[in-house]
Enzyme design. Sequence first.
Site, short mmCIF file in Angstrom:
data_model
loop_
_atom_site.label_atom_id
_atom_site.label_comp_id
_atom_site.label_asym_id
_atom_site.label_seq_id
_atom_site.Cartn_x
_atom_site.Cartn_y
_atom_site.Cartn_z
N ARG A 9 6.02 65.62 85.18
CA ARG A 9 5.32 64.36 83.98
C ARG A 9 4.60 65.79 83.35
O ARG A 9 3.45 66.53 84.18
CB ARG A 9 4.63 63.11 84.17
CG ARG A 9 4.91 62.64 82.76
CD ARG A 9 3.81 61.18 83.53
NE ARG A 9 3.34 60.78 81.62
CZ ARG A 9 2.88 59.10 81.83
NH1 ARG A 9 2.37 58.32 82.73
NH2 ARG A 9 2.84 58.86 80.56
N HIS A 10 4.48 65.32 81.84
CA HIS A 10 3.07 66.69 81.35
C HIS A 10 2.10 66.13 81.52
O HIS A 10 1.47 64.35 81.85
CB HIS A 10 3.76 66.53 79.65
CG HIS A 10 3.52 64.72 79.35
ND1 HIS A 10 2.20 64.07 78.61
CD2 HIS A 10 4.98 63.85 78.64
CE1 HIS A 10 2.55 63.36 78.61
NE2 HIS A 10 4.46 63.17 78.56
N THR A 13 -2.24 62.59 76.62
CA THR A 13 -2.39 63.05 75.33
C THR A 13 -2.82 62.17 74.67
O THR A 13 -3.30 61.00 75.91
CB THR A 13 -1.49 63.09 74.87
OG1 THR A 13 -0.67 61.87 74.82
CG2 THR A 13 0.17 63.98 75.05
N TRP A 15 -2.79 60.43 72.65
CA TRP A 15 -2.29 58.97 72.68
C TRP A 15 -1.55 58.14 73.96
O TRP A 15 -1.65 56.79 74.31
CB TRP A 15 0.07 59.14 72.24
CG TRP A 15 -0.86 59.04 70.25
CD1 TRP A 15 -1.20 59.63 69.92
CD2 TRP A 15 0.75 58.61 69.19
NE1 TRP A 15 -1.48 59.13 68.95
CE2 TRP A 15 0.28 59.07 68.62
CE3 TRP A 15 1.95 58.63 70.20
CZ2 TRP A 15 0.64 59.09 67.16
CZ3 TRP A 15 2.42 58.70 68.92
CH2 TRP A 15 2.29 58.83 67.52
N ASN A 16 -1.73 58.62 75.21
CA ASN A 16 -1.61 58.25 76.83
C ASN A 16 -3.06 57.72 76.53
O ASN A 16 -3.17 56.58 77.22
CB ASN A 16 -1.38 58.80 77.58
CG ASN A 16 -0.12 59.73 77.32
OD1 ASN A 16 0.15 60.61 78.36
ND2 ASN A 16 1.38 59.34 77.62
N ARG A 59 4.14 68.92 74.62
CA ARG A 59 3.00 68.47 75.31
C ARG A 59 3.97 68.34 77.26
O ARG A 59 2.94 69.38 77.74
CB ARG A 59 2.82 66.78 75.59
CG ARG A 59 4.44 65.77 75.30
CD ARG A 59 3.87 64.32 75.44
NE ARG A 59 4.50 63.76 75.19
CZ ARG A 59 5.71 63.34 74.25
NH1 ARG A 59 4.94 63.95 73.14
NH2 ARG A 59 6.42 62.43 74.24
N GLU A 83 11.45 62.50 76.15
CA GLU A 83 11.11 60.49 76.76
C GLU A 83 12.37 60.43 75.14
O GLU A 83 12.90 60.95 74.93
CB GLU A 83 9.74 61.04 76.10
CG GLU A 83 9.42 59.45 75.99
CD GLU A 83 9.67 58.93 77.76
OE1 GLU A 83 10.76 58.85 78.45
OE2 GLU A 83 8.33 59.08 78.60
#
Length: 211
Positions: A9-10, A13, A15-16, A59, A83
């Site tokens: 997984r990246h 961010t 937003w995360n 990302r 995603e």
Amino acid sequence: MTRRIVLWRHGRTEWNATGRFQGQTDVELDESGRQQARDSAARLASLEPDLLVSSDLKRTRDTTAVLAALVGVEVELDTRLRETYAGEWQGCTSNEIAERWPDEYRAWRSGDPLLRVGGGETRQEVADRVVAAVNDAAKRLPNDGLAVLTSHGGAARLGIASLIGMPLKLFTNIGGLSNCSWSMLREGEDGWILVEHNAGTLPTPVAIEEG
């Protein structure tokens, strides 16, 4: 040794960090995410991957680029590792989604694999494309080879569930991948075997004095 696939997984961010549903919105890594990429890439480099494949979103590309620089392997892009396209839900928090689309949100939380998330993709569609990307990468590996595929939290879990034969309605029984953590699958006689999950989240060891 058989062929192995790492689904990575990246990094984090903004937003995360703020709990927003990213989907296919092209959000960049934040500073924490860039540091996560550096830390986990140093661990993954020790596996000496033969093949690096990344979702084309920024990302994931930027996360994979750190590993590529360490191992000297060129990164290939594959849109099938993106995603879930979540339509109107993208950019919303869970509370906002639950308030604006209560019925759909309940169906999503229940694991409905055929719900069009935000009017976008179904979980089944996402799982199918991730599985296809994994299998295509595996075909190109030597018998003892390893590929690192950089993807996204939801897409990776759906792919894992489908690859190991788990009903997609139960895919949430596979815990979520933390940012820049990974899962490893090994090719077995009857399909793929999940041998590591959410690796990379071990705490920093406590310094112990010798003597």
